[in-house]
Write an enzyme that holds these catalytic residues in place. Structure first.
Site, PDB file in Angstrom:
ATOM      1  N   HIS A 283      -9.274   0.989   5.005  1.00 32.87           N
ATOM      2  CA  HIS A 283      -7.980   1.199   5.660  1.00 32.87           C
ATOM      3  C   HIS A 283      -8.161   2.140   6.851  1.00 32.87           C
ATOM      4  O   HIS A 283      -8.936   3.090   6.799  1.00 32.87           O
ATOM      5  CB  HIS A 283      -6.960   1.772   4.665  1.00 32.87           C
ATOM      6  CG  HIS A 283      -5.580   1.767   5.221  1.00 32.87           C
ATOM      7  ND1 HIS A 283      -5.135   2.737   6.093  1.00 32.87           N
ATOM      8  CD2 HIS A 283      -4.572   0.866   5.092  1.00 32.87           C
ATOM      9  CE1 HIS A 283      -3.895   2.443   6.444  1.00 32.87           C
ATOM     10  NE2 HIS A 283      -3.535   1.315   5.860  1.00 32.87           N
TER      11      HIS A 283
ATOM     12  N   GLU B 254      -6.538   4.527   7.925  1.00 32.10           N
ATOM     13  CA  GLU B 254      -6.344   5.960   7.654  1.00 32.10           C
ATOM     14  C   GLU B 254      -7.588   6.559   7.015  1.00 32.10           C
ATOM     15  O   GLU B 254      -7.916   7.724   7.252  1.00 32.10           O
ATOM     16  CB  GLU B 254      -5.091   6.162   6.783  1.00 32.10           C
ATOM     17  CG  GLU B 254      -3.825   5.913   7.602  1.00 32.10           C
ATOM     18  CD  GLU B 254      -2.653   5.350   6.827  1.00 32.10           C
ATOM     19  OE1 GLU B 254      -2.631   5.439   5.582  1.00 32.10           O
ATOM     20  OE2 GLU B 254      -1.740   4.795   7.476  1.00 32.10           O
TER      21      GLU B 254
ATOM     22  N   GLU C 200      -5.280  -5.134  10.612  1.00 34.52           N
ATOM     23  CA  GLU C 200      -4.204  -4.164  10.847  1.00 34.52           C
ATOM     24  C   GLU C 200      -4.460  -3.420  12.145  1.00 34.52           C
ATOM     25  O   GLU C 200      -5.220  -2.445  12.166  1.00 34.52           O
ATOM     26  CB  GLU C 200      -4.148  -3.158   9.695  1.00 34.52           C
ATOM     27  CG  GLU C 200      -3.882  -3.785   8.347  1.00 34.52           C
ATOM     28  CD  GLU C 200      -3.361  -2.752   7.353  1.00 34.52           C
ATOM     29  OE1 GLU C 200      -2.215  -2.888   6.939  1.00 34.52           O
ATOM     30  OE2 GLU C 200      -4.087  -1.807   7.032  1.00 34.52           O
TER      31      GLU C 200
ATOM     32  N   GLY D  39       2.958  -1.256   4.235  1.00 26.29           N
ATOM     33  CA  GLY D  39       3.006   0.172   3.932  1.00 26.29           C
ATOM     34  C   GLY D  39       4.435   0.605   3.657  1.00 26.29           C
ATOM     35  O   GLY D  39       4.966   0.400   2.561  1.00 26.29           O
ATOM     36  N   GLY D  40       5.072   1.188   4.666  1.00 29.72           N
ATOM     37  CA  GLY D  40       6.415   1.748   4.513  1.00 29.72           C
ATOM     38  C   GLY D  40       7.406   0.874   3.754  1.00 29.72           C
ATOM     39  O   GLY D  40       8.084   1.344   2.828  1.00 29.72           O
TER      40      GLY D  40
ATOM     41  N   ASN E  62       0.871  -1.185   0.000  1.00 26.54           N
ATOM     42  CA  ASN E  62       0.000   0.000   0.000  1.00 26.54           C
ATOM     43  C   ASN E  62       0.902   1.227   0.000  1.00 26.54           C
ATOM     44  O   ASN E  62       1.518   1.551   1.006  1.00 26.54           O
ATOM     45  CB  ASN E  62      -0.875  -0.038   1.262  1.00 26.54           C
ATOM     46  CG  ASN E  62      -1.703   1.217   1.427  1.00 26.54           C
ATOM     47  OD1 ASN E  62      -1.791   2.041   0.518  1.00 26.54           O
ATOM     48  ND2 ASN E  62      -2.313   1.358   2.598  1.00 26.54           N
ATOM     49  N   TRP E  63       0.960   1.871  -1.154  1.00 26.42           N
ATOM     50  CA  TRP E  63       1.900   2.991  -1.296  1.00 26.42           C
ATOM     51  C   TRP E  63       1.378   4.281  -0.653  1.00 26.42           C
ATOM     52  O   TRP E  63       2.125   5.259  -0.566  1.00 26.42           O
ATOM     53  CB  TRP E  63       2.208   3.247  -2.777  1.00 26.42           C
ATOM     54  CG  TRP E  63       2.997   2.154  -3.435  1.00 26.42           C
ATOM     55  CD1 TRP E  63       3.273   0.901  -2.933  1.00 26.42           C
ATOM     56  CD2 TRP E  63       3.616   2.212  -4.729  1.00 26.42           C
ATOM     57  NE1 TRP E  63       4.020   0.186  -3.844  1.00 26.42           N
ATOM     58  CE2 TRP E  63       4.245   0.964  -4.961  1.00 26.42           C
ATOM     59  CE3 TRP E  63       3.683   3.188  -5.729  1.00 26.42           C
ATOM     60  CZ2 TRP E  63       4.939   0.682  -6.132  1.00 26.42           C
ATOM     61  CZ3 TRP E  63       4.372   2.907  -6.892  1.00 26.42           C
ATOM     62  CH2 TRP E  63       5.000   1.672  -7.089  1.00 26.42           C
ATOM     63  N   LYS E  64       0.103   4.290  -0.277  1.00 22.66           N
ATOM     64  CA  LYS E  64      -0.497   5.489   0.339  1.00 22.66           C
ATOM     65  C   LYS E  64      -0.236   6.717  -0.554  1.00 22.66           C
ATOM     66  O   LYS E  64      -0.206   6.585  -1.769  1.00 22.66           O
ATOM     67  CB  LYS E  64       0.025   5.655   1.762  1.00 22.66           C
ATOM     68  CG  LYS E  64      -0.133   4.356   2.564  1.00 22.66           C
ATOM     69  CD  LYS E  64       0.145   4.495   4.017  1.00 22.66           C
ATOM     70  CE  LYS E  64      -0.039   3.133   4.694  1.00 22.66           C
ATOM     71  NZ  LYS E  64       0.141   3.180   6.134  1.00 22.66           N
TER      72      LYS E  64
ATOM     73  N   GLY F  54       2.657   2.024  10.749  1.00 20.37           N
ATOM     74  CA  GLY F  54       3.591   3.135  10.575  1.00 20.37           C
ATOM     75  C   GLY F  54       4.308   3.529  11.860  1.00 20.37           C
ATOM     76  O   GLY F  54       4.951   4.567  11.921  1.00 20.37           O
TER      77      GLY F  54
ATOM     78  N   SER G 178       3.623  -2.416  10.244  1.00 15.52           N
ATOM     79  CA  SER G 178       5.074  -2.473  10.431  1.00 15.52           C
ATOM     80  C   SER G 178       5.693  -3.829  10.084  1.00 15.52           C
ATOM     81  O   SER G 178       6.631  -4.267  10.746  1.00 15.52           O
ATOM     82  CB  SER G 178       5.446  -2.047  11.852  1.00 15.52           C
ATOM     83  OG  SER G 178       5.020  -0.713  12.089  1.00 15.52           O
TER      84      SER G 178
HETATM   85  P1  PGA Z   1       3.036   0.047   7.640  1.00 15.14           P
HETATM   86  O1  PGA Z   1       1.565   0.266   7.017  1.00 15.14           O
HETATM   87  O2  PGA Z   1       3.566  -1.227   7.039  1.00 15.14           O
HETATM   88  O3  PGA Z   1       3.807   1.261   7.204  1.00 15.14           O
HETATM   89  O4  PGA Z   1       2.866  -0.049   9.102  1.00 15.14           O
HETATM   90  C1  PGA Z   1       0.684  -0.797   6.851  1.00 15.14           C
HETATM   91  C2  PGA Z   1      -0.601  -0.310   6.237  1.00 15.14           C
HETATM   92  O5  PGA Z   1      -1.035   0.806   6.577  1.00 15.14           O
HETATM   93  O6  PGA Z   1      -1.245  -1.000   5.422  1.00 15.14           O
END
Ligand code: PGA
Length: 249
Positions: free
Chosen positions: A94, A96, A166, A233-234, A9-11, A172, A212
């Site tokens: 998600h 966010e 999640e 994510g990251g 997930n590149w956000k 993050g 993470s």
């Molecule tokens: P993260 O994000 O790996 O940076 O913790 C995961 C996500 O939000 O899907």
């Protein structure tokens, strides 16, 4: 057999040029794997990503969509628009989107139905906040999110659902749920689905862990029997890290 999936997930990261560069690196470095590998670039780069990955097995998926077919929804994107550029899968719910964009369980249930009605595949995200875990309410919260988002679907619809657990406190933050915590929740999710539907659905739906995940912890998390992959994510923004995670599955 459940699909193993690693999705990035590149956000809101990577412009057009950076997207092209990362996709080129990913397709060059993709190891031989039976897992499905997916990336979710931003909306503006989805169409070019689909073209760039034409000869790759890496799938391009969307980070979000609106539930309406079309109309006066400034800034939004519909299922048909995604399908028209060759995107078949969409992330919905998600944390966010829930926290920063006011997406309630009710809105998410509408989005899930709209995507499924178009035969899209849905990656449905959910997970508790730190307070919920501290107050030992995490199982209730997760059961509630599943119920409100997915439990009035027809049994048949579940073939197009992928789940991504999640925990918000692990997204993050560098803090990961322990492999035991992930396994415990994934087993609880299957039990909850068995009670609401049946064991066949519960045992065939892929449940990804997100929060993470890194090359250093992926093997241990993925080794748990009810963890079928990860939503990353990251670490999905760095080709070598993402591919190390793909190798871990
Ligand atoms: P993260 O994000 O790996 O940076 O913790 C995961 C996500 O939000 O899907």
């Amino acid at each position: 057999m459940r699909s193993k999936i690693v999705a990035g997930n590149w956000k809101m990261n990577k412009n057009q040029e950076e997207t092209e560069a990362l996709l080129a690196e990913l397709s060059a470095k993709l190891p031989d794997t039976a897992a499905e590998v997916m990336v979710a670039p931003t909306f503006v780069n989805l169409a070019s990503a689909v073209r760039d990955l034409e000869s790759s097995t890496i799938q391009v998926i969307a980070q979000n969509m609106h539930f309406a077919e079309s109309g006066a929804f400034t800034g939004e994107i519909s299922a048909d628009m995604l399908l028209s550029i060759g995107v078949q899968t969409v992330i919905i719910g998600h944390s966010e989107r829930r926290a920063y964009f006011g997406e309630t369980d009710e809105i998410l249930a509408k989005k899930v139905k709209a995507a499924l009605a178009k035969n899209m595949r849905v990656m449905f995200c959910f997970g508790e906040e730190l307070e919920d875990r501290k107050s030992d309410n995490h199982f209730n919260v997760v059961a509630g999110q599943l119920k409100n988002g997915l439990f009035d679907l027809e049994a048949e619809a579940w073939k197009n659902i992928v789940l991504a657990y999640e925990p918000v406190w692990a997204i993050g933050t560098g803090e990961t749920a322990s492999p035991e915590q992930a396994q415990e929740m994934h087993a609880f999710i299957r039990k909850t689905i068995t009670e609401a539907f049946d064991a066949n659905i519960a045992n065939t739906v892929s449940i990804l862990y997100g929060g993470s995940v890194k090359p250093s912890n992926a093997v241990e998390i993925f080794s748990k029997p009810d963890v079928d992959g990860g939503l990353i994510g990251g670490a999905s923004l760095v080709a070598d890290d993402f591919m190390a995670i793909v190798k871990a599955i």
